[in-house]
Enzyme design. Sequence first.
Site, PDB file in Angstrom:
ATOM      1  N   TYR A 161       0.864  -1.178   0.000  1.00 29.18           N
ATOM      2  CA  TYR A 161       0.000   0.000   0.000  1.00 29.18           C
ATOM      3  C   TYR A 161       0.902   1.229   0.000  1.00 29.18           C
ATOM      4  O   TYR A 161       1.784   1.367   0.855  1.00 29.18           O
ATOM      5  CB  TYR A 161      -0.903  -0.018   1.228  1.00 29.18           C
ATOM      6  CG  TYR A 161      -1.979   1.044   1.231  1.00 29.18           C
ATOM      7  CD1 TYR A 161      -3.196   0.815   0.605  1.00 29.18           C
ATOM      8  CD2 TYR A 161      -1.782   2.271   1.858  1.00 29.18           C
ATOM      9  CE1 TYR A 161      -4.193   1.779   0.600  1.00 29.18           C
ATOM     10  CE2 TYR A 161      -2.763   3.242   1.857  1.00 29.18           C
ATOM     11  CZ  TYR A 161      -3.972   2.989   1.231  1.00 29.18           C
ATOM     12  OH  TYR A 161      -4.950   3.951   1.221  1.00 29.18           O
ATOM     13  N   LYS A 162       0.674   2.128  -0.951  1.00 33.65           N
ATOM     14  CA  LYS A 162       1.510   3.317  -1.110  1.00 33.65           C
ATOM     15  C   LYS A 162       0.660   4.555  -0.876  1.00 33.65           C
ATOM     16  O   LYS A 162      -0.383   4.725  -1.511  1.00 33.65           O
ATOM     17  CB  LYS A 162       2.097   3.341  -2.529  1.00 33.65           C
ATOM     18  CG  LYS A 162       2.942   4.565  -2.852  1.00 33.65           C
ATOM     19  CD  LYS A 162       3.325   4.557  -4.333  1.00 33.65           C
ATOM     20  CE  LYS A 162       4.146   5.798  -4.691  1.00 33.65           C
ATOM     21  NZ  LYS A 162       4.362   5.908  -6.149  1.00 33.65           N
TER      22      LYS A 162
END
Length: 312
Positions: free
Chosen positions: A198-199
């Site tokens: 997850y960015k």
Amino acid sequence: MSPQPLVAALARPTGTFAMVAADQRDSLRTLIVEHTGRDRAAIADAELTAFKLSVARELGPHASALLIDREYGYRTLVDQRVLPEGCAPILAVDALEQEPGGPVTDTDLDPTIDLASVVADGTRALKLLIVWRRDAHRERRAALAERFVALCRDAGLASVLEPVARATPEEEAAGTFDLNASIVEAARELAPLRPSLYKCQVPDGGVGTVASIAAQAERIDAVVDVPWVVLSQGVAPTDFPRAVEAACRAGASGFLAGRALWTDALPAADPNPVLRARCAARLRDLGEIVDRHGRPWWDTAAHRAPEEATSR
């Protein structure tokens, strides 16, 4: 012994991530204009591709992965084997809605991507940008993200999901947009889809002390149970090392960043010496920060099962 999760291919030996983003499309042309004052029309597509390949050659040896797009450089990157063995290629598969010189307003999955070819190329992950807003399209965007994660899993590729929180026109007009709250709300909505990675944005735009940024980043960590990293858009290059340290102290596992790493090279007639010296040194320093403070991917409690069953 269980096979390693797909995300392991993007990590450093420490289990953290020091990754370079070179997937900007029209936004890269805009950055060149901003840093050089050149006429936008004079910046050819071939120049964008050449810059990205220079970034790959000079920064790839110091990165655990490099993100690039199909329009500007992916084919050459793969065919010429530009990246060293320890730097995994990530392909951006987001089709962008973007007026020339403007921001990305929405995204979709690129329908022309041939997954079998991407896997055969040795690419290890795909990335999808989601422009997240508190508007009437939240369910559609969540469904898009869910489809992306499933597509990656079925193809045996890691999924990098990148929600970027933006104000609605109403929030912008009223001055009611809360970046930190929006980052957390987007994470609460999309991280449960279980992407490999997850960015997200850095709270407070990376402005403040390590302690103050970390306190806000802890709110992200509380709702994300997969490994997560930060991007550098909206953070001044001089602030980014402190922002990365703060996020890592709060539970992040590193970064996937472009602008904070290579913008110094944009004004140069030949970007390679700047990339090779100043930019590479910055990347190495950031790698030391994530190794010292970042959470290894294997310490993320929820990072197990369905992905491990399909990893190669």
